[in-house]
Design a protein around this motif. Sequence first.
Motif, PDB file in Angstrom:
ATOM      1  N   SER A   1      50.261  15.068 -37.305  1.00  0.00           N
ATOM      2  CA  SER A   1      49.438  13.934 -37.716  1.00  0.00           C
ATOM      3  C   SER A   1      50.027  13.165 -38.888  1.00  0.00           C
ATOM      4  O   SER A   1      49.637  12.026 -39.150  1.00  0.00           O
ATOM      5  CB  SER A   1      48.025  14.402 -38.073  1.00  0.00           C
ATOM      6  OG  SER A   1      47.381  14.965 -36.950  1.00  0.00           O
ATOM      7  N   GLU A   2      50.957  13.773 -39.607  1.00  0.00           N
ATOM      8  CA  GLU A   2      51.583  13.116 -40.749  1.00  0.00           C
ATOM      9  C   GLU A   2      52.762  12.240 -40.352  1.00  0.00           C
ATOM     10  O   GLU A   2      53.294  11.497 -41.185  1.00  0.00           O
ATOM     11  CB  GLU A   2      52.043  14.166 -41.758  1.00  0.00           C
ATOM     12  CG  GLU A   2      50.897  14.962 -42.369  1.00  0.00           C
ATOM     13  CD  GLU A   2      51.377  16.056 -43.290  1.00  0.00           C
ATOM     14  OE1 GLU A   2      52.611  16.283 -43.346  1.00  0.00           O
ATOM     15  OE2 GLU A   2      50.537  16.679 -43.957  1.00  0.00           O
TER      16      GLU A   2
ATOM     17  N   HIS B   1      44.285  10.883 -40.796  1.00  0.00           N
ATOM     18  CA  HIS B   1      45.073   9.904 -40.050  1.00  0.00           C
ATOM     19  C   HIS B   1      44.517   9.629 -38.652  1.00  0.00           C
ATOM     20  O   HIS B   1      45.112   8.856 -37.890  1.00  0.00           O
ATOM     21  CB  HIS B   1      46.529  10.374 -39.937  1.00  0.00           C
ATOM     22  CG  HIS B   1      47.210  10.539 -41.265  1.00  0.00           C
ATOM     23  ND1 HIS B   1      47.359   9.494 -42.154  1.00  0.00           N
ATOM     24  CD2 HIS B   1      47.750  11.624 -41.871  1.00  0.00           C
ATOM     25  CE1 HIS B   1      47.985   9.920 -43.236  1.00  0.00           C
ATOM     26  NE2 HIS B   1      48.223  11.218 -43.086  1.00  0.00           N
TER      27      HIS B   1
ATOM     28  N   HIS C   1      56.203   8.430 -44.146  1.00  0.00           N
ATOM     29  CA  HIS C   1      54.775   8.540 -43.889  1.00  0.00           C
ATOM     30  C   HIS C   1      54.049   7.284 -44.352  1.00  0.00           C
ATOM     31  O   HIS C   1      52.861   7.144 -44.147  1.00  0.00           O
ATOM     32  CB  HIS C   1      54.214   9.773 -44.598  1.00  0.00           C
ATOM     33  CG  HIS C   1      54.854  11.039 -44.124  1.00  0.00           C
ATOM     34  ND1 HIS C   1      54.765  12.219 -44.812  1.00  0.00           N
ATOM     35  CD2 HIS C   1      55.602  11.310 -43.022  1.00  0.00           C
ATOM     36  CE1 HIS C   1      55.430  13.168 -44.161  1.00  0.00           C
ATOM     37  NE2 HIS C   1      55.943  12.637 -43.081  1.00  0.00           N
TER      38      HIS C   1
END
Length: 281
Positions: free
Chosen positions: A49-50, A98, A240
């Motif tokens: 998710s990062e 996120h 990111h």
Amino acid sequence: MTANGHSETPFITPADALLIIDMQVDFMPGGELGVAGADGVVPLINRLSELPFGLIAATQDWHPSDHVSFDMQGGPWPEHCVAGTKGAALVPDLAQAHIGVVLRKGMRPDTDSYSAFEDNARTSRTGLDGLLRGRGINRVFVVGVALDYCVAATARDAVRAGFATVVLTDACRSVAQSVAAMQAGLVSEGVETAHAVDLLALMDRALTPREIADQLEALLAGRSYVQAIATRALKIFNSHDRPRFKALSDALMELVTMDAEPEFELDRNAILAIIDTIRSL
């Protein structure tokens, strides 16, 4: 395709989406419809998710109490993920910062819904395909539970909708079928497979914008092809910070375009200006 049946490790850009399927309390070990080992993929999904996905979407089964899939209604499953209950909630350890959208499915009492795109009867759609296209997504990565039901159904529908589709098998768990058996079937249907750990390792080997700029400048001084290094740099840079990543992507694509033009050698000052822009990111 590699010897173990997985596709060559891809690289994540904002044109990719991550679909997190049914990571809910009732599907964890000890839940009403627990999938063995499902809790073990949470840290891996959190790391995914990062990455700089253009969209991260999660799904939830969100059933009425008299849902057709429940055994008390003659269905194949015990009562699970009843709307508003603790069991229907996303796993508390799942990082949600996120996640851009949560899609709820299986809300009609008379129809089950495995796929994130539409119900099993193909009469009701979630709108996910339109959302993905609106965000400029052309490839989706699918993770979660269960690989042999909702993950597979989502992957098949993603292919049907025209998206390149990759199932990250080590970030999924199955109810009954083995990963190897599921992988063979999915690949035959146009779904690619890969390992999340390989993807994360690739993204972690990134160069910084300053390092990319230094390489570009050195190659330009040696009259090398900027297009080759620009393309390579784009594949290995990881940020990111998505606006920063897009700025780098735009600058590198401008270099690629200039390299393709006949007057390339006449544009050295412009190229150096772009390199300076990259260095400042």
